[in-house]
Design a protein around this motif. Structure first.
Motif, mmCIF file in Angstrom:
data_model
loop_
_atom_site.group_PDB
_atom_site.id
_atom_site.type_symbol
_atom_site.label_atom_id
_atom_site.label_comp_id
_atom_site.label_asym_id
_atom_site.label_seq_id
_atom_site.Cartn_x
_atom_site.Cartn_y
_atom_site.Cartn_z
ATOM 1 N N VAL A 58 4.010 13.965 -5.335
ATOM 2 C CA VAL A 58 5.290 13.860 -4.616
ATOM 3 C C VAL A 58 5.250 12.836 -3.473
ATOM 4 O O VAL A 58 6.268 12.590 -2.825
ATOM 5 C CB VAL A 58 5.748 15.234 -4.052
ATOM 6 C CG1 VAL A 58 5.970 16.230 -5.180
ATOM 7 C CG2 VAL A 58 4.759 15.773 -3.028
ATOM 8 N N GLY A 59 4.063 12.274 -3.230
ATOM 9 C CA GLY A 59 3.960 11.260 -2.186
ATOM 10 C C GLY A 59 3.249 11.722 -0.915
ATOM 11 O O GLY A 59 3.384 11.084 0.137
ATOM 12 N N LYS A 60 2.466 12.782 -0.993
ATOM 13 C CA LYS A 60 1.715 13.245 0.189
ATOM 14 C C LYS A 60 0.727 12.181 0.666
ATOM 15 O O LYS A 60 0.738 11.788 1.832
ATOM 16 C CB LYS A 60 0.896 14.517 -0.131
ATOM 17 C CG LYS A 60 1.693 15.777 -0.312
ATOM 18 C CD LYS A 60 0.781 16.963 -0.571
ATOM 19 C CE LYS A 60 0.093 16.897 -1.917
ATOM 20 N NZ LYS A 60 1.001 16.941 -3.079
ATOM 21 N N THR A 61 -0.134 11.766 -0.265
ATOM 22 C CA THR A 61 -1.193 10.832 0.117
ATOM 23 C C THR A 61 -0.605 9.492 0.562
ATOM 24 O O THR A 61 -1.023 8.920 1.573
ATOM 25 C CB THR A 61 -2.164 10.642 -1.066
ATOM 26 O OG1 THR A 61 -2.724 11.921 -1.389
ATOM 27 C CG2 THR A 61 -3.263 9.669 -0.726
ATOM 28 N N THR A 62 0.390 9.032 -0.181
ATOM 29 C CA THR A 62 1.048 7.770 0.154
ATOM 30 C C THR A 62 1.654 7.853 1.560
ATOM 31 O O THR A 62 1.551 6.909 2.352
ATOM 32 C CB THR A 62 2.152 7.477 -0.889
ATOM 33 O OG1 THR A 62 1.559 7.511 -2.188
ATOM 34 C CG2 THR A 62 2.797 6.138 -0.656
ATOM 35 N N THR A 63 2.265 8.995 1.846
ATOM 36 C CA THR A 63 2.873 9.176 3.171
ATOM 37 C C THR A 63 1.806 9.287 4.253
ATOM 38 O O THR A 63 1.945 8.687 5.325
ATOM 39 C CB THR A 63 3.793 10.416 3.152
ATOM 40 O OG1 THR A 63 4.849 10.181 2.206
ATOM 41 C CG2 THR A 63 4.386 10.701 4.522
ATOM 42 N N ALA A 64 0.734 10.014 3.963
ATOM 43 C CA ALA A 64 -0.327 10.167 4.966
ATOM 44 C C ALA A 64 -0.918 8.799 5.334
ATOM 45 O O ALA A 64 -1.038 8.451 6.512
ATOM 46 C CB ALA A 64 -1.417 11.110 4.447
ATOM 47 N N ILE A 65 -1.246 8.003 4.320
ATOM 48 C CA ILE A 65 -1.855 6.683 4.559
ATOM 49 C C ILE A 65 -0.898 5.755 5.315
ATOM 50 O O ILE A 65 -1.260 5.140 6.322
ATOM 51 C CB ILE A 65 -2.230 6.006 3.217
ATOM 52 C CG1 ILE A 65 -3.426 6.711 2.559
ATOM 53 C CG2 ILE A 65 -2.528 4.525 3.415
ATOM 54 C CD1 ILE A 65 -3.812 6.135 1.196
ATOM 55 N N ASN A 66 0.333 5.687 4.835
ATOM 56 C CA ASN A 66 1.242 4.669 5.382
ATOM 57 C C ASN A 66 1.881 5.083 6.695
ATOM 58 O O ASN A 66 2.142 4.235 7.551
ATOM 59 C CB ASN A 66 2.281 4.290 4.329
ATOM 60 C CG ASN A 66 1.637 3.535 3.191
ATOM 61 O OD1 ASN A 66 1.054 2.474 3.392
ATOM 62 N ND2 ASN A 66 1.671 4.107 1.996
ATOM 63 N N LEU A 67 2.081 6.375 6.871
ATOM 64 C CA LEU A 67 2.559 6.836 8.176
ATOM 65 C C LEU A 67 1.452 6.619 9.216
ATOM 66 O O LEU A 67 1.721 6.171 10.335
ATOM 67 C CB LEU A 67 2.961 8.316 8.105
ATOM 68 C CG LEU A 67 3.476 8.931 9.399
ATOM 69 C CD1 LEU A 67 4.709 8.204 9.924
ATOM 70 C CD2 LEU A 67 3.793 10.426 9.199
ATOM 71 N N ALA A 68 0.216 6.895 8.818
ATOM 72 C CA ALA A 68 -0.910 6.653 9.725
ATOM 73 C C ALA A 68 -0.952 5.176 10.126
ATOM 74 O O ALA A 68 -1.019 4.836 11.312
ATOM 75 C CB ALA A 68 -2.226 7.069 9.058
ATOM 76 N N ALA A 69 -0.867 4.297 9.133
ATOM 77 C CA ALA A 69 -0.928 2.856 9.406
ATOM 78 C C ALA A 69 0.239 2.413 10.291
ATOM 79 O O ALA A 69 0.077 1.583 11.195
ATOM 80 C CB ALA A 69 -0.920 2.072 8.096
ATOM 81 N N ALA A 70 1.412 2.984 10.039
ATOM 82 C CA ALA A 70 2.597 2.602 10.810
ATOM 83 C C ALA A 70 2.499 3.096 12.254
ATOM 84 O O ALA A 70 2.903 2.394 13.185
ATOM 85 C CB ALA A 70 3.858 3.148 10.141
ATOM 86 N N LEU A 71 1.952 4.286 12.437
ATOM 87 C CA LEU A 71 1.769 4.799 13.801
ATOM 88 C C LEU A 71 0.775 3.933 14.559
ATOM 89 O O LEU A 71 0.982 3.606 15.737
ATOM 90 C CB LEU A 71 1.288 6.259 13.759
ATOM 91 C CG LEU A 71 2.335 7.307 13.365
ATOM 92 C CD1 LEU A 71 1.667 8.649 13.053
ATOM 93 C CD2 LEU A 71 3.374 7.487 14.477
ATOM 94 N N VAL A 72 -0.299 3.528 13.874
ATOM 95 C CA VAL A 72 -1.311 2.687 14.516
ATOM 96 C C VAL A 72 -0.698 1.341 14.926
ATOM 97 O O VAL A 72 -0.990 0.821 16.000
ATOM 98 C CB VAL A 72 -2.549 2.513 13.603
ATOM 99 C CG1 VAL A 72 -3.500 1.460 14.156
ATOM 100 C CG2 VAL A 72 -3.278 3.847 13.443
ATOM 101 N N GLU A 73 0.162 0.807 14.093
ATOM 102 C CA GLU A 73 0.870 -0.442 14.459
ATOM 103 C C GLU A 73 1.647 -0.287 15.764
ATOM 104 O O GLU A 73 1.843 -1.242 16.500
ATOM 105 C CB GLU A 73 1.879 -0.827 13.361
ATOM 106 C CG GLU A 73 1.295 -1.639 12.236
ATOM 107 C CD GLU A 73 2.367 -2.211 11.306
ATOM 108 O OE1 GLU A 73 1.978 -2.794 10.298
ATOM 109 O OE2 GLU A 73 3.580 -2.082 11.578
ATOM 110 N N GLU A 74 2.106 0.942 16.014
ATOM 111 C CA GLU A 74 2.860 1.211 17.247
ATOM 112 C C GLU A 74 1.935 1.405 18.452
ATOM 113 O O GLU A 74 2.384 1.713 19.547
ATOM 114 C CB GLU A 74 3.722 2.470 17.082
ATOM 115 C CG GLU A 74 4.892 2.296 16.132
ATOM 116 C CD GLU A 74 5.868 1.227 16.614
ATOM 117 O OE1 GLU A 74 6.168 1.184 17.820
ATOM 118 O OE2 GLU A 74 6.290 0.419 15.764
ATOM 119 N N GLY A 75 0.647 1.291 18.217
ATOM 120 C CA GLY A 75 -0.296 1.337 19.328
ATOM 121 C C GLY A 75 -0.926 2.692 19.595
ATOM 122 O O GLY A 75 -1.588 2.870 20.620
ATOM 123 N N VAL A 76 -0.709 3.653 18.700
ATOM 124 C CA VAL A 76 -1.390 4.935 18.892
ATOM 125 C C VAL A 76 -2.627 5.006 18.003
ATOM 126 O O VAL A 76 -2.781 4.225 17.069
ATOM 127 C CB VAL A 76 -0.453 6.154 18.629
ATOM 128 C CG1 VAL A 76 0.738 6.129 19.556
ATOM 129 C CG2 VAL A 76 -0.001 6.200 17.181
#
Ligand code: ADP
Ligand code: MG
Length: 269
Positions: free
Chosen positions: A22-40
């Motif tokens: 359903v997209g758990k892993t895809t969301t975990a990886i890409n949300l993580a990457a996107a949050l890191v881009e925001e400096g966290v």
């Protein structure tokens, strides 16, 4: 990092849905990457024996000497079990199939549901200064998922825009309620995110309508579109944000991260 986001210690979010694909892993990886881009700073804990999150971030199987299994048992130095990837500020605890036996082996342990809770809150974790810890859950409501829900502040639920999508959700909500009653009274539902959304497809629209009617504010405004670049990225061992930064998938995950951060800043403001 300034404290409005952190409060005390990292925000811990379990990415869960007992349905596979359903997209758990895809969301975990890409949300993580996107949050890191925001400096966290983000730690991704791969809690699925399939180890897809680990593979998707380029951690080869040979390079997974210490895994989430060791983290749960608490017999490993965090410096050995946390690996860093290309993107500065993103760490991962990888998983291998050994985690599949954990479910049975850990049954005898009287702290069995609290192993991840203890592991993530050990004092040595403070040194890493995480702002967020995302847990990529396996596709079932087993002991591992319960560990994630006990350890977490909230549960983020990817919902694939397809027929029967909402059916499994009541079971998941029931588990959240049980965990609240037994071990983690403050567990929140962070939100439901529509994944693999196709705006031209009636079914996608129907699922969205049903979800918003039944779950209201719990459904994120951001929808993750079905996008081939998203599905290609893991074989290049990268989040889609790096693999194709301007793809629709990358843009959507950045928007999701923004929505999440806005919500958290709003709460503590
Ligand atoms: P889960 O972790 O819930 O089992 P995955 O994240 O592994 O689900 O996704 C299942 C499959 O769907 C994978 O092959 C993945 O690449 C693909 N996928 C996930 N999200 C998208 C998307 N937005 N667009 C296209 N393919 C996607
Ligand atoms: Mg997965």
């Amino acid at each position: 990092m300034s404290d409005p986001i952190r409060g005390s210690g990292p925000k811990i979010i379990a990415v869960a849905n007992q349905k596979g694909g359903v997209g758990k892993t895809t969301t975990a990886i890409n949300l993580a990457a996107a949050l890191v881009e925001e400096g966290v700073r983000v730690l991704l804990v791969d809690l699925d024996p399939q180890g897809n999150a680990s593979t998707g971030l380029g951690i080869e199987t040979d390079n997974r000497k210490y895994t989430t299994y060791d983290l749960l048992l608490g017999d490993v130095d965090l410096k050995d079990v946390i690996q860093f990837v290309d993107q500065e500020g993103l760490g991962i605890v990888p998983a291998t199939v050994d985690l599949s036996s954990a479910d049975i082996e850990l049954m005898a342990n009287e702290k069995r549901s609290y192993l991840l809770y203890d592991a993530l809150r050990q004092p040595a974790m403070d040194e890493f200064d995480w702002d967020y810890i995302l847990i990529d859950c396996p596709p079932s409501l087993n002991l591992l998922t319960v560990n994630a829900m006990i350890a977490a502040h909230s549960v983020l639920i990817p919902l694939q825009s397809e027929f029967f999508a909402l059916e499994g959700l009541s079971q998941l909500m029931l588990t959240v309620r049980e965990v609240r009653q037994t071990g983690n009274p403050k567990l929140r539902v962070e939100g439901v995110v529509l994944t693999m959304f196709d705006a031209r497809n009636n079914l996608s629209q129907q699922v969205e309508e049903d979800a918003r009617t039944n779950l209201g504010e719990l459904v994120f405004q951001t929808r993750i579109p079905r996008n081939v670049r998203v599905s290609e990225a893991p074989s290049f061992a990268q989040p889609v944000l790096q693999y194709d930064p301007t793809s629709k998938g990358a843009v959507a995950y950045r928007q999701l991260a923004q929505e999440l951060l806005d919500k958290h800043l709003g709460v503590s403001a």
